[in-house]
Design a protein around this motif. Structure first.
Motif, mmCIF file in Angstrom:
data_model
loop_
_atom_site.group_PDB
_atom_site.id
_atom_site.type_symbol
_atom_site.label_atom_id
_atom_site.label_comp_id
_atom_site.label_asym_id
_atom_site.label_seq_id
_atom_site.Cartn_x
_atom_site.Cartn_y
_atom_site.Cartn_z
ATOM 1 N N ARG A 65 8.405 -9.859 3.429
ATOM 2 C CA ARG A 65 7.883 -11.196 3.106
ATOM 3 C C ARG A 65 7.879 -11.505 1.621
ATOM 4 N N GLY A 66 8.361 -10.552 0.814
ATOM 5 C CA GLY A 66 8.515 -10.810 -0.620
ATOM 6 C C GLY A 66 7.219 -10.836 -1.405
ATOM 7 N N ALA A 67 6.120 -10.372 -0.795
ATOM 8 C CA ALA A 67 4.832 -10.401 -1.497
ATOM 9 C C ALA A 67 4.744 -9.271 -2.524
ATOM 10 N N GLY A 68 3.754 -9.377 -3.412
ATOM 11 C CA GLY A 68 3.428 -8.283 -4.323
ATOM 12 C C GLY A 68 2.030 -7.799 -3.991
ATOM 13 N N GLY A 69 1.571 -6.753 -4.674
ATOM 14 C CA GLY A 69 0.198 -6.359 -4.409
ATOM 15 C C GLY A 69 -0.173 -4.975 -4.853
ATOM 16 N N LEU A 70 -1.359 -4.590 -4.412
ATOM 17 C CA LEU A 70 -1.958 -3.314 -4.789
ATOM 18 C C LEU A 70 -2.510 -2.639 -3.532
ATOM 19 N N GLY A 71 -2.226 -1.329 -3.412
ATOM 20 C CA GLY A 71 -2.827 -0.552 -2.330
ATOM 21 C C GLY A 71 -3.680 0.546 -2.926
ATOM 22 N N VAL A 72 -4.893 0.734 -2.401
ATOM 23 C CA VAL A 72 -5.767 1.798 -2.926
ATOM 24 C C VAL A 72 -6.177 2.723 -1.781
ATOM 25 N N ASP A 73 -6.282 3.995 -2.136
ATOM 26 C CA ASP A 73 -6.739 4.985 -1.159
ATOM 27 C C ASP A 73 -7.329 6.159 -1.933
ATOM 28 N N LEU A 89 12.558 2.230 -1.666
ATOM 29 C CA LEU A 89 12.965 0.901 -1.193
ATOM 30 C C LEU A 89 13.147 -0.091 -2.341
ATOM 31 N N GLY A 90 12.981 0.383 -3.575
ATOM 32 C CA GLY A 90 13.171 -0.494 -4.739
ATOM 33 C C GLY A 90 12.074 -1.540 -4.872
ATOM 34 N N LEU A 91 10.865 -1.197 -4.436
ATOM 35 C CA LEU A 91 9.771 -2.186 -4.456
ATOM 36 C C LEU A 91 8.737 -1.916 -5.546
ATOM 37 N N SER A 92 8.997 -0.891 -6.372
ATOM 38 C CA SER A 92 7.944 -0.458 -7.305
ATOM 39 C C SER A 92 7.587 -1.503 -8.358
ATOM 40 N N ASP A 93 8.485 -2.473 -8.573
ATOM 41 C CA ASP A 93 8.137 -3.513 -9.549
ATOM 42 C C ASP A 93 7.184 -4.540 -8.930
#
Ligand code: SAM
Length: 253
Positions: A65-73, A89-93
């Motif tokens: 879906r082209g979103a950005g964001g933050l995941g915490v754990d 997957l080349g999504l780190s940016d």
């Protein structure tokens, strides 16, 4: 007999990490799709994924879906897995993963909050979620938010996905100016449910409505005629979304 040890239990025992509030269980991909769909996640959204695990919800939000964001754990090995997958997957940016307690995570930037936690954890988070910008979407796998009724529920292979839209704060007194009339509105609010009274030409009339973020809609009777007022709450103003000729303002206490 072999003695194995659990690295995360040792970290908790040594006080390096706090104990988990929820054990790890991954969300199935059909449920991930349903949650992102219900929240209408898109390219302009910043998604905060609380208790991200291996990051699958946030990664799908970015990839599909082209979103950005933050995941915490709190589990560092799951955070490593999530970062590695985002890299692959080349999504780190676009997405970041952080070893961090979800209760210490600022939610203010979120357009969407995703979670698969526990009922008690959802309830602890509830006051902070209700404090977010009106219109922020929250989706939860499996567990609800107690008295805060979901705005939508979807069944996915025997489990429920829940959506809430953070409601604006509308409780209090308002003055509605409409066709030369000045109508006093006295509104009460319980989460997204709004009720109250309107005083029109000295006559009291019940008002009920359901808030969707900052969108409010209710009807009033003027003699035989029913008039619908539909618009957006913007701070202390309630303004029509079309070119209707009315306007309401909050009356300071
Ligand atoms: C049920 S799993 C969900 C994982 C992932 N969101 C998913 O849906 O596939 C809950 C996750 O919350 C994490 N967790 C538990 N307590 C936490 C806390 N206080 N702060 C951050 N993460 C926490 C656990 O390590 C676990 O990965």
């Amino acid at each position: 007999m072999a003695f194995g040890f659990d690295a995360s239990a040792v970290r908790v025992f040594l006080g390096i990490t706090p104990p988990l509030d929820v054990p790890y269980v991954g969300t199935r991909s059909a449920m991930v799709d349903a949650m992102l769909d219900m929240a209408e996640v898109g390219p302009s959204d910043y998604v905060i994924d609380l208790g991200t695990g291996d990051g699958r919800i946030l990664i799908a939000a970015a990839l599909d879906r082209g979103a950005g964001g933050l995941g915490v754990d709190l589990d560092p090995s799951l955070i490593d897995d999530a970062k590695a997958e985002a890299d692959r997957l080349g999504l780190s940016d676009r997405v970041a993963f952080r070893e961090q307690d979800l209760f210490d995570t600022s939610l203010q930037d979120a357009d969407v909050v995703t979670m698969f936690l526990l009922p008690s954890v959802n309830l602890r988070l509830r006051p902070r979620l209700l404090d977010l910008e009106p219109g922020t979407r929250i989706v939860s796998n499996r567990f609800d938010m107690g008295e805060w009724r979901a705005d939508a529920v979807r069944e996915v292979r025997g489990y429920s996905a829940y959506l809430w839209i953070v409601p604006a704060q509308v409780a209090g007194l308002w003055r509605l100016e409409f066709e030369g009339k000045s109508i006093a509105l006295d509104l009460e609010q319980s989460f997204q449910d709004v009720s109250g009274t309107a005083l029109i030409d000295g006559q009291s009339q019940a008002v009920t409505s359901i808030l969707k973020g900052n969108r409010l809609r209710f009807g009033l009777e003027f003699g035989e005629e029913r008039r619908v007022f539909e618009g957006e709450i913007q701070g202390d103003a309630f303004m029509p979304t079309d070119d209707a000729d009315w306007l309401a303002e909050r009356i300071p206490e």
